[in-house]
Design a protein around this motif. Structure first.
Motif, PDB file in Angstrom:
ATOM      1  N   LEU A 224     -38.924  13.627  25.550  1.00 46.61           N
ATOM      2  CA  LEU A 224     -39.194  13.067  24.233  1.00 46.61           C
ATOM      3  C   LEU A 224     -38.162  13.436  23.161  1.00 46.61           C
ATOM      4  N   PRO A 225     -37.725  14.726  23.105  1.00 44.40           N
ATOM      5  CA  PRO A 225     -36.734  15.069  22.071  1.00 44.40           C
ATOM      6  C   PRO A 225     -35.471  14.209  22.143  1.00 44.40           C
ATOM      7  N   VAL A 226     -35.025  13.906  23.376  1.00 45.76           N
ATOM      8  CA  VAL A 226     -33.818  13.083  23.520  1.00 45.76           C
ATOM      9  C   VAL A 226     -34.085  11.679  22.971  1.00 45.76           C
ATOM     10  N   LEU A 227     -35.262  11.142  23.291  1.00 44.51           N
ATOM     11  CA  LEU A 227     -35.595   9.805  22.813  1.00 44.51           C
ATOM     12  C   LEU A 227     -35.702   9.789  21.279  1.00 44.51           C
ATOM     13  N   LYS A 228     -36.333  10.831  20.739  1.00 48.84           N
ATOM     14  CA  LYS A 228     -36.496  10.889  19.272  1.00 48.84           C
ATOM     15  C   LYS A 228     -35.141  10.891  18.584  1.00 48.84           C
ATOM     16  N   ASP A 229     -34.240  11.681  19.127  1.00 53.17           N
ATOM     17  CA  ASP A 229     -32.904  11.771  18.549  1.00 53.17           C
ATOM     18  C   ASP A 229     -32.194  10.408  18.638  1.00 53.17           C
ATOM     19  N   PHE A 230     -32.306   9.793  19.792  1.00 50.04           N
ATOM     20  CA  PHE A 230     -31.687   8.486  20.027  1.00 50.04           C
ATOM     21  C   PHE A 230     -32.249   7.452  19.045  1.00 50.04           C
ATOM     22  N   MET A 231     -33.577   7.442  18.911  1.00 56.57           N
ATOM     23  CA  MET A 231     -34.207   6.449  18.030  1.00 56.57           C
ATOM     24  C   MET A 231     -33.850   6.707  16.569  1.00 56.57           C
ATOM     25  N   ALA A 232     -33.779   7.991  16.185  1.00 57.37           N
ATOM     26  CA  ALA A 232     -33.429   8.309  14.798  1.00 57.37           C
ATOM     27  C   ALA A 232     -32.039   7.751  14.475  1.00 57.37           C
ATOM     28  N   ARG A 233     -31.128   7.915  15.425  1.00 58.90           N
ATOM     29  CA  ARG A 233     -29.771   7.394  15.201  1.00 58.90           C
ATOM     30  C   ARG A 233     -29.766   5.872  15.193  1.00 58.90           C
ATOM     31  N   ALA A 234     -30.575   5.280  16.075  1.00 55.30           N
ATOM     32  CA  ALA A 234     -30.642   3.813  16.120  1.00 55.30           C
ATOM     33  C   ALA A 234     -31.181   3.264  14.803  1.00 55.30           C
ATOM     34  N   VAL A 235     -32.210   3.922  14.270  1.00 52.69           N
ATOM     35  CA  VAL A 235     -32.796   3.472  13.000  1.00 52.69           C
ATOM     36  C   VAL A 235     -31.769   3.637  11.880  1.00 52.69           C
ATOM     37  N   ASP A 236     -31.083   4.784  11.864  1.00 47.41           N
ATOM     38  CA  ASP A 236     -30.046   5.033  10.847  1.00 47.41           C
ATOM     39  C   ASP A 236     -28.974   3.954  10.865  1.00 47.41           C
ATOM     40  N   MET A 237     -28.623   3.514  12.056  1.00 44.24           N
ATOM     41  CA  MET A 237     -27.561   2.503  12.183  1.00 44.24           C
ATOM     42  C   MET A 237     -28.093   1.093  11.948  1.00 44.24           C
ATOM     43  N   GLY A 238     -29.389   0.993  11.680  1.00 41.90           N
ATOM     44  CA  GLY A 238     -29.981  -0.324  11.404  1.00 41.90           C
ATOM     45  C   GLY A 238     -30.196  -1.161  12.653  1.00 41.90           C
ATOM     46  N   LEU A 239     -30.141  -0.511  13.819  1.00 42.69           N
ATOM     47  CA  LEU A 239     -30.198  -1.279  15.064  1.00 42.69           C
ATOM     48  C   LEU A 239     -31.594  -1.801  15.386  1.00 42.69           C
ATOM     49  N   THR A 240     -32.616  -1.196  14.761  1.00 44.91           N
ATOM     50  CA  THR A 240     -33.977  -1.635  15.090  1.00 44.91           C
ATOM     51  C   THR A 240     -34.432  -2.782  14.188  1.00 44.91           C
ATOM     52  N   GLU A 241     -33.555  -3.177  13.255  1.00 51.07           N
ATOM     53  CA  GLU A 241     -33.950  -4.261  12.346  1.00 51.07           C
ATOM     54  C   GLU A 241     -33.993  -5.616  13.052  1.00 51.07           C
ATOM     55  N   ASN A 242     -33.066  -5.808  13.981  1.00 50.12           N
ATOM     56  CA  ASN A 242     -33.004  -7.102  14.661  1.00 50.12           C
ATOM     57  C   ASN A 242     -33.256  -7.013  16.149  1.00 50.12           C
ATOM     58  N   CYS A 243     -33.827  -5.893  16.573  1.00 51.47           N
ATOM     59  CA  CYS A 243     -34.034  -5.711  18.005  1.00 51.47           C
ATOM     60  C   CYS A 243     -35.279  -4.855  18.227  1.00 51.47           C
ATOM     61  N   TYR A 244     -36.093  -5.270  19.165  1.00 45.88           N
ATOM     62  CA  TYR A 244     -37.313  -4.524  19.490  1.00 45.88           C
ATOM     63  C   TYR A 244     -37.003  -3.551  20.618  1.00 45.88           C
ATOM     64  N   ILE A 245     -37.395  -2.305  20.439  1.00 43.73           N
ATOM     65  CA  ILE A 245     -37.100  -1.300  21.461  1.00 43.73           C
ATOM     66  C   ILE A 245     -38.397  -0.865  22.146  1.00 43.73           C
ATOM     67  N   LEU A 246     -38.391  -0.980  23.469  1.00 42.84           N
ATOM     68  CA  LEU A 246     -39.551  -0.574  24.263  1.00 42.84           C
ATOM     69  C   LEU A 246     -39.125   0.511  25.257  1.00 42.84           C
ATOM     70  N   PRO A 247     -39.353   1.789  24.913  1.00 42.06           N
ATOM     71  CA  PRO A 247     -38.970   2.851  25.848  1.00 42.06           C
ATOM     72  C   PRO A 247     -39.808   2.764  27.128  1.00 42.06           C
ATOM     73  N   GLY A 248     -39.207   3.193  28.218  1.00 38.22           N
ATOM     74  CA  GLY A 248     -39.900   3.157  29.502  1.00 38.22           C
ATOM     75  C   GLY A 248     -40.680   4.432  29.738  1.00 38.22           C
ATOM     76  N   VAL A 249     -41.852   4.298  30.344  1.00 36.78           N
ATOM     77  CA  VAL A 249     -42.611   5.477  30.763  1.00 36.78           C
ATOM     78  C   VAL A 249     -42.992   5.286  32.229  1.00 36.78           C
ATOM     79  N   GLY A 250     -43.266   6.406  32.885  1.00 41.74           N
ATOM     80  CA  GLY A 250     -43.578   6.322  34.304  1.00 41.74           C
ATOM     81  C   GLY A 250     -44.800   7.142  34.659  1.00 41.74           C
ATOM     82  N   VAL A 251     -45.402   6.782  35.786  1.00 36.54           N
ATOM     83  CA  VAL A 251     -46.550   7.533  36.298  1.00 36.54           C
ATOM     84  C   VAL A 251     -46.069   8.283  37.533  1.00 36.54           C
ATOM     85  N   LEU A 252     -46.005   9.610  37.435  1.00 36.80           N
ATOM     86  CA  LEU A 252     -45.534  10.417  38.563  1.00 36.80           C
ATOM     87  C   LEU A 252     -46.711  10.778  39.462  1.00 36.80           C
ATOM     88  N   PRO A 253     -46.551  10.644  40.793  1.00 37.83           N
ATOM     89  CA  PRO A 253     -47.660  10.981  41.685  1.00 37.83           C
ATOM     90  C   PRO A 253     -47.702  12.462  42.087  1.00 37.83           C
TER      91      PRO A 253
END
Lengths: 348, 157
Positions: A224-253
């Protein structure tokens, strides 16, 4: 009274078409006829998942696998020879799914087809009612069960994204030859913020958006920390204004599978802490789902995130369960064939 | 050569300066040569380019050289020949998904670009290569393109 009912039926036919597989009318400001775009543009938190195309020519098998997700997901990705293994094609899976009204996402990998084949398949997919495409580079052939195959890679995911935008927006092939009816696809791509060069992944995202990606689904997020950092930078750069971001999650057995995935599946990053947690759990299967649920809830709170992409290979039957328990849909029930009367976007 | 290729990336700033100094001279010379000899010397010129760039960058002679925009790391050494990388399969240690003994060409590229004066060049999109140009000289292509541009300018004037 009968008049009113008739009027409603007429309106519904106009709105929904007579058959659930018919394309929906395109709304103002939309690029596709699809429900997935509607959900995102309506501002809902979207949930997507992945269907494993069968090693079979049986269409019922595809529908059976898709039905596991009924009422819990807004779109279903049909993988394109994932892990460089041969399965039913993504295009065929999508075509089967659109017949009953599902909203599939056509995954297009650059590994197996050149620009002539890809452009042709894109037109074909749109003609068969597919409204979404996801542009991927694709795993190397060495990762699969046909390592002797010729890797094509005529495109990379960015050139592919741009090409689909040209087909759709300029109604022409790359050669310049005109297309009579452009493929109205909602076009996305993928990103992996969790592997090197981590500090430049956001620049890679910027390139994908510049190439024309309208939504992004990410590789598994277990960090999560890596994703948070990535998203914070993406938001700062305005990248989420014209693009929807859907992070992937997984179910580990299990811890063992988690370790195996980390070592053998390209691009999967699972921190030691997650593997330790799985190892120490009395009921690893339940713990794997719990981890997934927690991640979904935490991801939903990250600014700039528009949804989650749940990948549960061989754990597909649990997708509904984790989505429900996570509460990320806020009580919304996505469309499924059994709720055909509620085709438009959402059911409350 | 792998070690020399990695050296070129680590010294991307120097290579960039060298390129900016030497390249115009090479192009002017080639423009002169092609004017006098036509296509007669294309083969040795192409061989010279392949030899020099092969040594320094493991150049694959794609005919659409992008080294100045890829941190001096040749993208055609990527097993997926990705022109806008990296892909999502890079290993945690920065090595290639397909060739575990090779540093990811695009991890190197972003590293090389960060050392360069024009470190933003890597952020612009490179469209897929024209496969007809494989094995052809980029230098000759640029020299001849220059010619056409100059000719056009001359015609316009």
């Amino acid at each position: 009274m009968p008049d009113i009912i008739d009027k409603n039926v007429v309106q519904d036919v106009e709105r929904l078409g007579t058959n659930p597989g018919d394309p929906l009318p395109m709304l103002d400001g939309h690029v596709s006829h699809g429900r997935f775009e509607r959900v995102l543009k309506d501002g809902h938190f979207a949930v997507t998942t992945e269907i494993a195309p069968p090693d079979s020519a049986d269409p019922d098998e595809v529908l059976a696998r898709a039905s596991l997700f009924d009422g819990y997901v807004d779109a279903i990705n049909a993988t394109d020879g994932s892990g460089a293994h041969c399965h039913m094609s993504s295009l065929a899976v999508c075509a089967i799914l659109t017949r009953v009204g599902y909203s599939p996402i056509l995954q297009i990998s650059c590994r197996d087809r050149n620009r002539i084949a890809i452009q042709g398949d894109t037109l074909g997919a749109a003609a068969l009612g597919v409204c979404n495409a996801l542009c991927l580079s694709g795993d190397g052939v060495g990762a699969g069960d046909h390592p002797e195959a010729k890797p094509v890679f005529d495109f990379d995911s960015i050139s592919l994204t741009r090409t689909l935008r040209i087909l759709r927006d300029e109604s022409r092939f790359l050669s310049g030859r005109k297309i009579d009816l452009a493929p109205k696809l909602f076009i996305g791509s993928s990103i992996n913020p969790f592997v090197p060069p981590v500090e430049n992944r956001v620049n890679q995202l910027a390139k994908k958006i510049e190439a024309g990606a309208e939504y992004i689904q990410s590789q598994y997020c277990f960090d999560l920390p890596v994703l948070k950092d990535f998203m914070a930078r993406a938001v700062d750069m305005g990248l989420t204004e014209n693009c929807y971001i859907l992070p992937g999650v997984g179910v580990l057995p299990s811890a063992r599978t988690a370790k195996w995935m980390r070592d053998n599946v390209p691009g999967v990053h699972i921190p030691d802490s997650v593997i330790k947690r799985m190892k120490q759990a009395d009921k690893p299967l339940r713990e794997g789902r719990k981890i997934c649920i927690e991640l979904m809830q935490q991801i939903k709170e990250i600014p700039g995130v528009s949804g989650v992409h749940v990948m549960a290979y061989r754990q597909e039957k649990w997708v509904g369960d984790v989505v429900k328990k996570s509460g990320v849909l806020d009580g919304r029930t996505p469309w499924s064939p059994n709720s055909a009367e509620t085709t438009i976007g959402t059911v409350n | 050569m792998y070690s020399l290729r990695r050296w070129s990336v680590r010294h991307a700033r120097f290579m960039e300066a060298l390129y900016n100094t030497v390249n115009p001279a090479i192009l002017v010379t080639l423009r002169g040569i092609t004017k006098v000899f036509g296509t007669k010397l294309d083969k040795p010129i192409t061989a010279a380019e392949a030899g020099l760039k092969g040594l320094l960058f493991d150049c694959q002679m794609c005919g659409s050289c992008a080294l100045s925009k890829t941190g001096m790391s040749c993208p055609m050494n990527c097993p997926k020949t990705i022109r806008n990388g990296p892909c999502g399969g890079v290993r945690p240690n920065g090595m290639c998904e397909v060739k575990p003994d090779m540093k990811c060409v695009w991890v190197d590229a972003w590293d090389g670009a960060s050392r360069m004066k024009n470190s933003d060049a890597i952020k612009s999109i490179e469209f897929a290569v024209d496969h007809r140009d494989k094995g052809r000289s980029t230098w000759l292509k640029l020299a001849r393109e220059g010619e056409t541009v100059n000719d056009k300018e001359a015609t316009n004037a």
